[in-house]
Design a protein around this motif. Sequence first.
Motif, PDB file in Angstrom:
ATOM      1  N   ILE A  28       0.860  -1.184   0.000  1.00  0.00           N
ATOM      2  CA  ILE A  28       0.000   0.000   0.000  1.00  0.00           C
ATOM      3  C   ILE A  28       0.895   1.232   0.000  1.00  0.00           C
ATOM      4  O   ILE A  28       1.818   1.337   0.810  1.00  0.00           O
ATOM      5  CB  ILE A  28      -0.918   0.040   1.236  1.00  0.00           C
ATOM      6  CG1 ILE A  28      -1.733  -1.251   1.354  1.00  0.00           C
ATOM      7  CG2 ILE A  28      -1.842   1.252   1.187  1.00  0.00           C
ATOM      8  CD1 ILE A  28      -2.440  -1.393   2.694  1.00  0.00           C
ATOM      9  N   ALA A  65      -5.767   4.416   4.182  1.00  0.00           N
ATOM     10  CA  ALA A  65      -4.687   3.439   4.034  1.00  0.00           C
ATOM     11  C   ALA A  65      -4.582   2.538   5.269  1.00  0.00           C
ATOM     12  O   ALA A  65      -4.402   1.317   5.149  1.00  0.00           O
ATOM     13  CB  ALA A  65      -3.362   4.158   3.792  1.00  0.00           C
ATOM     14  N   ARG A 123      -5.198  -1.519   5.349  1.00  0.00           N
ATOM     15  CA  ARG A 123      -4.201  -2.453   5.899  1.00  0.00           C
ATOM     16  C   ARG A 123      -4.821  -3.340   6.973  1.00  0.00           C
ATOM     17  O   ARG A 123      -4.570  -4.552   7.012  1.00  0.00           O
ATOM     18  CB  ARG A 123      -3.017  -1.677   6.470  1.00  0.00           C
ATOM     19  CG  ARG A 123      -1.930  -2.578   7.054  1.00  0.00           C
ATOM     20  CD  ARG A 123      -0.742  -1.782   7.539  1.00  0.00           C
ATOM     21  NE  ARG A 123      -1.116  -0.822   8.576  1.00  0.00           N
ATOM     22  CZ  ARG A 123      -0.242  -0.011   9.180  1.00  0.00           C
ATOM     23  NH1 ARG A 123       1.037  -0.038   8.817  1.00  0.00           N
ATOM     24  NH2 ARG A 123      -0.648   0.849  10.108  1.00  0.00           N
ATOM     25  N   ALA A 179       0.093  -7.205   4.629  1.00  0.00           N
ATOM     26  CA  ALA A 179       0.010  -5.856   4.060  1.00  0.00           C
ATOM     27  C   ALA A 179       1.128  -4.981   4.591  1.00  0.00           C
ATOM     28  O   ALA A 179       1.439  -5.000   5.788  1.00  0.00           O
ATOM     29  CB  ALA A 179      -1.341  -5.232   4.374  1.00  0.00           C
ATOM     30  N   LEU A 236       2.507  -0.922   4.466  1.00  0.00           N
ATOM     31  CA  LEU A 236       2.102   0.448   4.171  1.00  0.00           C
ATOM     32  C   LEU A 236       3.323   1.353   4.123  1.00  0.00           C
ATOM     33  O   LEU A 236       4.154   1.349   5.030  1.00  0.00           O
ATOM     34  CB  LEU A 236       1.127   0.944   5.239  1.00  0.00           C
ATOM     35  CG  LEU A 236       0.728   2.435   5.192  1.00  0.00           C
ATOM     36  CD1 LEU A 236       0.065   2.781   3.875  1.00  0.00           C
ATOM     37  CD2 LEU A 236      -0.178   2.768   6.374  1.00  0.00           C
ATOM     38  N   VAL A 239      -1.563  -1.300  -4.094  1.00  0.00           N
ATOM     39  CA  VAL A 239      -2.707  -0.425  -3.821  1.00  0.00           C
ATOM     40  C   VAL A 239      -2.173   0.985  -3.626  1.00  0.00           C
ATOM     41  O   VAL A 239      -1.289   1.213  -2.783  1.00  0.00           O
ATOM     42  CB  VAL A 239      -3.481  -0.870  -2.567  1.00  0.00           C
ATOM     43  CG1 VAL A 239      -4.622   0.103  -2.260  1.00  0.00           C
ATOM     44  CG2 VAL A 239      -4.026  -2.286  -2.746  1.00  0.00           C
TER      45      VAL A 239
END
Length: 334
Positions: free
Chosen positions: A7, A22, A26, A36, A38, A62
């Motif tokens: 992400i 965001a 996650r 995930a 970030l 993403v």
Amino acid sequence: MATLVQIVVTPGSGDGRAVAIAREVRKRLGKEGYAARLHAFRTLDELVQWAKTCRAAFSSLVAIGGDATVSAAAEAAIRLWVPFVPVPSGFGNLFTNAFEHPSDPDEVVALLGRGDLVWSDVGVASGEMFLAHRSYGYLARIQEDVERLHRPRQRYRRLLSYYQMAARQLSDGALDAIQVEIDGHAVPGKAGLVTIANVETYRGFLSLTPAASPADGVFDVCVIPRTTPARILAQLIKVMLDVPGCRDELDLYRGRHVRVRVNRRKPQDVRILDGALALLIPAGSFDRLRARQVAAQANAPVVRPAPRERVASERAPAAVRGFPARSTPPGVVV
């Protein structure tokens, strides 16, 4: 081993909402069994550099933000050949509007498991990729001046800033003189405004390219002849209000390679990468996009295709074009 989803987000997007979205994405990905990661970038330039150099350590990407953010992140998805999910959290969100991408975290996570796969076109100008459009002349100058002086985060304040700048430029009699070639064909005369669009620009507000689609292998190019700032602004207001005859002074072209020369400066080439981006979209949104495109072509002046060059425009990297078969084939516009 859990599937790793990367992400990326720019905190300044969407009045600060992008980071909150965001984090929620996650969290929900973790609940669904994904791994995930970030990464929040302080500036767009940092994201651009990351997209050019990041390693192939994730299976999906993403990107949360506006058109500039998702365009910058898309380069990583193309380069590494991974599916891309853009999440709207900016001012315009033109690209995500085309395919109705959601900003709700649950719906974003659902796209990774149940979204349709399409191959989206991508534009390239001055070595930078873009997903929505490139503009030159009157509108571009307004946008540049607003963002250079002060770029409010709130949507209504940003719109007000654009209106104020447009009014301010009425007193400036100077307009850019723009020469345009499309697939080797010179557009007659000089333009005061040029928009090279991969999607409808600007849908729901100022639709200059109502039939543009990011899945047909061509740009839609809107050209407004060079007159005066007052006449161009009046023309744009008529389009905004959709009054009868509002498109009489707009020329629409379609092509793969556009060359733009502003005020006799060095020409800039804008090319399309046909089907370069593996994009996950909501089920059924592609059919709705095609229906809007067909309706727009029936109601708007006919888009006049320019003669094609003998030399083909840029193509997507071989690895990208060898990706598994499309789940939803791209539209073909005649």
